[in-house]
Design an enzyme around this catalytic site. Structure first.
Site, PDB file in Angstrom:
ATOM      1  N   GLY A  43      -9.221 -22.203  39.485  1.00 15.86           N
ATOM      2  CA  GLY A  43      -7.989 -21.438  40.446  1.00 15.86           C
ATOM      3  C   GLY A  43      -8.688 -21.115  41.943  1.00 15.86           C
ATOM      4  CD  GLU A  82     -27.606 -47.722  46.728  1.00 14.43           C
ATOM      5  OE1 GLU A  82     -27.487 -46.818  47.475  1.00 14.43           O
ATOM      6  OE2 GLU A  82     -28.547 -48.349  46.481  1.00 14.43           O
ATOM      7  NE  ARG A 132      -8.851 -15.802  36.168  1.00 13.46           N
ATOM      8  CZ  ARG A 132      -8.531 -14.559  37.050  1.00 13.46           C
ATOM      9  NH1 ARG A 132      -9.514 -13.299  36.803  1.00 13.46           N
ATOM     10  NH2 ARG A 132      -7.540 -14.611  37.783  1.00 13.46           N
ATOM     11  CD  GLU A 141     -28.866 -53.247  61.444  1.00 13.23           C
ATOM     12  OE1 GLU A 141     -28.058 -53.936  62.419  1.00 13.23           O
ATOM     13  OE2 GLU A 141     -29.747 -53.866  60.794  1.00 13.23           O
TER      14      GLU A 141
HETATM   15  C1  LIG Z   1     -24.496 -39.751  53.092  1.00 15.30           C
HETATM   16  C2  LIG Z   1     -24.870 -41.163  53.147  1.00 15.30           C
HETATM   17  C3  LIG Z   1     -26.200 -41.626  52.904  1.00 15.30           C
HETATM   18  C4  LIG Z   1     -26.123 -43.014  52.870  1.00 15.30           C
HETATM   19  N1  LIG Z   1     -27.593 -43.469  52.660  1.00 15.30           N
HETATM   20  C5  LIG Z   1     -27.792 -44.832  52.881  1.00 15.30           C
HETATM   21  C6  LIG Z   1     -29.233 -45.146  52.830  1.00 15.30           C
HETATM   22  O1  LIG Z   1     -30.304 -44.507  52.604  1.00 15.30           O
HETATM   23  N2  LIG Z   1     -29.604 -46.364  53.169  1.00 15.30           N
HETATM   24  C7  LIG Z   1     -28.482 -47.206  53.851  1.00 15.30           C
HETATM   25  O2  LIG Z   1     -28.805 -48.410  53.995  1.00 15.30           O
HETATM   26  N3  LIG Z   1     -27.379 -46.814  53.802  1.00 15.30           N
HETATM   27  C8  LIG Z   1     -26.807 -45.725  53.230  1.00 15.30           C
HETATM   28  N4  LIG Z   1     -25.600 -45.237  53.558  1.00 15.30           N
HETATM   29  C9  LIG Z   1     -24.547 -46.038  53.999  1.00 15.30           C
HETATM   30  C10 LIG Z   1     -23.483 -46.444  53.044  1.00 15.30           C
HETATM   31  O3  LIG Z   1     -24.082 -47.249  51.890  1.00 15.30           O
HETATM   32  C11 LIG Z   1     -22.382 -47.238  53.735  1.00 15.30           C
HETATM   33  O4  LIG Z   1     -21.830 -46.103  54.432  1.00 15.30           O
HETATM   34  C12 LIG Z   1     -21.615 -47.782  52.967  1.00 15.30           C
HETATM   35  O5  LIG Z   1     -22.190 -49.019  52.301  1.00 15.30           O
HETATM   36  C13 LIG Z   1     -20.290 -48.339  53.680  1.00 15.30           C
HETATM   37  O6  LIG Z   1     -20.458 -48.829  55.035  1.00 15.30           O
HETATM   38  P1  LIG Z   1     -19.761 -48.301  56.183  1.00 15.30           P
HETATM   39  O7  LIG Z   1     -20.021 -46.620  56.165  1.00 15.30           O
HETATM   40  O8  LIG Z   1     -20.200 -49.150  57.180  1.00 15.30           O
HETATM   41  O9  LIG Z   1     -18.067 -48.580  55.869  1.00 15.30           O
HETATM   42  P2  LIG Z   1     -17.215 -49.733  56.097  1.00 15.30           P
HETATM   43  O10 LIG Z   1     -17.978 -51.183  55.713  1.00 15.30           O
HETATM   44  O11 LIG Z   1     -16.832 -49.831  57.528  1.00 15.30           O
HETATM   45  O12 LIG Z   1     -16.001 -49.665  55.236  1.00 15.30           O
HETATM   46  C14 LIG Z   1     -14.812 -48.844  55.689  1.00 15.30           C
HETATM   47  C15 LIG Z   1     -13.743 -48.946  54.988  1.00 15.30           C
HETATM   48  O13 LIG Z   1     -13.406 -50.191  54.741  1.00 15.30           O
HETATM   49  C16 LIG Z   1     -13.287 -50.725  53.322  1.00 15.30           C
HETATM   50  N5  LIG Z   1     -13.698 -51.897  53.425  1.00 15.30           N
HETATM   51  C17 LIG Z   1     -14.749 -52.721  53.944  1.00 15.30           C
HETATM   52  N6  LIG Z   1     -14.763 -53.954  53.670  1.00 15.30           N
HETATM   53  C18 LIG Z   1     -14.086 -54.289  52.724  1.00 15.30           C
HETATM   54  C19 LIG Z   1     -13.452 -55.196  51.918  1.00 15.30           C
HETATM   55  N7  LIG Z   1     -13.910 -56.599  52.053  1.00 15.30           N
HETATM   56  N8  LIG Z   1     -12.430 -55.119  51.376  1.00 15.30           N
HETATM   57  C20 LIG Z   1     -11.763 -53.881  51.007  1.00 15.30           C
HETATM   58  N9  LIG Z   1     -12.164 -52.976  51.850  1.00 15.30           N
HETATM   59  C21 LIG Z   1     -13.166 -52.937  52.593  1.00 15.30           C
HETATM   60  C22 LIG Z   1     -14.270 -49.557  52.635  1.00 15.30           C
HETATM   61  O14 LIG Z   1     -14.074 -49.552  51.384  1.00 15.30           O
HETATM   62  C23 LIG Z   1     -13.940 -48.412  53.196  1.00 15.30           C
HETATM   63  O15 LIG Z   1     -12.908 -47.967  52.581  1.00 15.30           O
HETATM   64  C24 LIG Z   1     -25.283 -43.695  53.631  1.00 15.30           C
HETATM   65  C25 LIG Z   1     -23.956 -43.305  53.833  1.00 15.30           C
HETATM   66  C26 LIG Z   1     -23.916 -41.998  53.641  1.00 15.30           C
HETATM   67  C27 LIG Z   1     -22.409 -41.225  53.937  1.00 15.30           C
END
Ligand SMILES: Cc1cc2nc3c(=O)[nH]c(=O)nc-3n(C[C@H](O)[C@H](O)[C@H](O)COP(=O)(O)OP(=O)(O)OC[C@H]3O[C@@H](n4cnc5c(N)ncnc54)[C@H](O)[C@@H]3O)c2cc1C
Length: 372
Positions: free
Chosen positions: A332, A356, A260, A123
């Site tokens: 390249g 995931e 190549r 979300e």
């Molecule tokens: C193309 C795509 C397909 C997707 N498909 C699905 C789907 O089908 N269903 C679904 O439910 N979700 C889906 N997602 C969501 C995806 O699983 C999330 O984007 C992901 O889990 C990260 O959550 P966020 O984007 O809110 O990042 P955030 O949680 O906001 O993270 C931002 C940054 O902070 C870091 N961070 C956050 N918490 C911590 C911590 N405790 N310690 C250290 N670093 C931290 C993260 O590593 C990241 O670098 C999809 C996302 C994309 C881009």
């Protein structure tokens, strides 16, 4: 299955991938269109039913064979590999925990291979922190009413069934099966993405979405437990997709450097090139060992499965990013053009480090396991 059967299965998947998937992979990406031809090929081979028990009308394939399938598909087309994986991820918890009535409605018909499914966890306020989610499910009479917004949902607009994680109490989450035609479900705009561009991604909006009470999956207070369990499985599947992308990039790099010529010799004669290819191949083989160890640990019900799944997801996705970047370098200037598959593979690899559960979260899970 014994080792020989796994190899025969892998060979049949390799044939399918080369004949039916690879010819369309660049077009799915370029035209940002859903891989309908791949879905048709999965249907003919009965691949959707591979991940489901015989009781549910499936083939009862183990996690090792599921990983083989996703690895071989990912080797030629990450988008196609993702489509199969997300159908499994969306339907999996329903097949495992849903009532007989719900399984008869959702899972049995899906075994024919025509159903597309989504898993809706993320979300706007709840990404890495799933407990931050705000979507609510309230029971009124013999219905559940869902309100909230799910973000980045793979297959949104194309799926028949959406498996939604929602708050059912202050500290309780539940899982619900929402159909595309249910009242109150709608979709946001399709996101424009770096990679896996054939796979649609959009918000799923639930506005007083009313569903019959039997669409709650299992115990409506155990959704978090069901999803934690499912994520162990799906992280292994993403590791398989990532490893496939890496292997595909190595295949391309070997081909290109063998053809190549520079300085009167093929690139493959230069020691620096050979060293890079050796490092790429070694990383992939190490990833493969970890991947199938993790897949086997789920099949055998080992207590270490959760940590091993995170290790496989972390290692294979980091390997995919490194190997695809190296493969572009080995091409390249040509590697920077859309004319060669490595450009797409490098863009596709990046998402495997993010979805995931971001790799930072995988590290937290692994460290927790190590410290006990
Ligand atoms: C193309 C795509 C397909 C997707 N498909 C699905 C789907 O089908 N269903 C679904 O439910 N979700 C889906 N997602 C969501 C995806 O699983 C999330 O984007 C992901 O889990 C990260 O959550 P966020 O984007 O809110 O990042 P955030 O949680 O906001 O993270 C931002 C940054 O902070 C870091 N961070 C956050 N918490 C911590 C911590 N405790 N310690 C250290 N670093 C931290 C993260 O590593 C990241 O670098 C999809 C996302 C994309 C881009």
């Amino acid at each position: 299955m014994d080792a020989q059967s796994y190899e025969a299965f892998r060979a049949s998947l390799r044939r399918l991938a080369l004949e039916r998937i690879e010819p369309h992979a660049a077009a799915y990406d370029r035209e940002q269109r859903f891989p309908e031809e791949s879905l048709e090929a999965f249907k003919e081979m009965g691949l959707v039913s591979l991940a489901f028990s015989e009781e549910n009308g499936g083939q009862g394939g183990d996690v090792v064979s599921q990983a083989i399938a996703l690895e071989e598909l990912g080797r030629v087309c990450a988008t196609s590999s993702l489509v199969l994986m997300v159908i499994w991820a969306g339907l999996g918890p329903v097949a495992k925990h849903g009532s007989q009535k719900l399984r008869a409605e959702v899972i049995r018909p899906a075994m024919a291979g025509n159903t597309v499914a989504s898993i809706c966890l993320t979300e706007p306020a709840g990404g890495s922190n799933l407990f931050g989610l705000k979507t609510r499910a309230e029971k009124t009479g013999n219905e559940w009413v869902l309100n909230g917004q799910k973000r980045f949902i793979t297959h949104a607009t194309r799926s028949d069934w959406y498996t939604v994680l929602a708050r059912t109490g202050e500290k309780a989450l539940g899982l619900f099966s929402v159909h595309k035609d249910d009242p109150g479900i709608s979709f946001g705009n399709r996101e424009v993405k770096m990679g896996i561009r054939g796979s649609p991604t959009a918000d799923v909006i639930l506005d007083n979405c009313r569903i019959p009470e039997h669409r709650a999956v299992g115990d409506s207070n155990k959704g978090y437990h069901y999803i934690s369990d499912s994520l162990t499985w799906t992280r292994v599947l993403i590791a398989a997709q990532a490893l496939g992308i890496a292997q595909g990039a190595l295949d391309q790099a070997v081909k290109y450097t063998s053809e190549r010529e520079q300085f009167g010799e093929t690139l493959s004669r230069f020691q620096m090139i050979r060293g890079k290819i050796a490092d790429m191949a070694t990383g992939i083989e190490a990833g493969r060992a970890l991947l199938y160890r993790a897949a086997g640990s789920i099949d055998n019900g080992e207590s270490e499965a959760r940590a091993l799944a995170s290790m496989a997801k972390l290692f294979c996705s980091d390997t995919a990013m490194r190997v695809t970047t190296d493969a572009v370098q080995l091409h390249g200037g040509a590697g920077y053009l859309a004319d060669f598959p490595v450009e797409r593979m490098m863009r596709d690899a990046k998402i495997t480090q993010i979805y995931e559960g971001v790799n930072e979260i995988q590290r937290l899970i692994i460290a927790k396991h190590v410290y006990g």
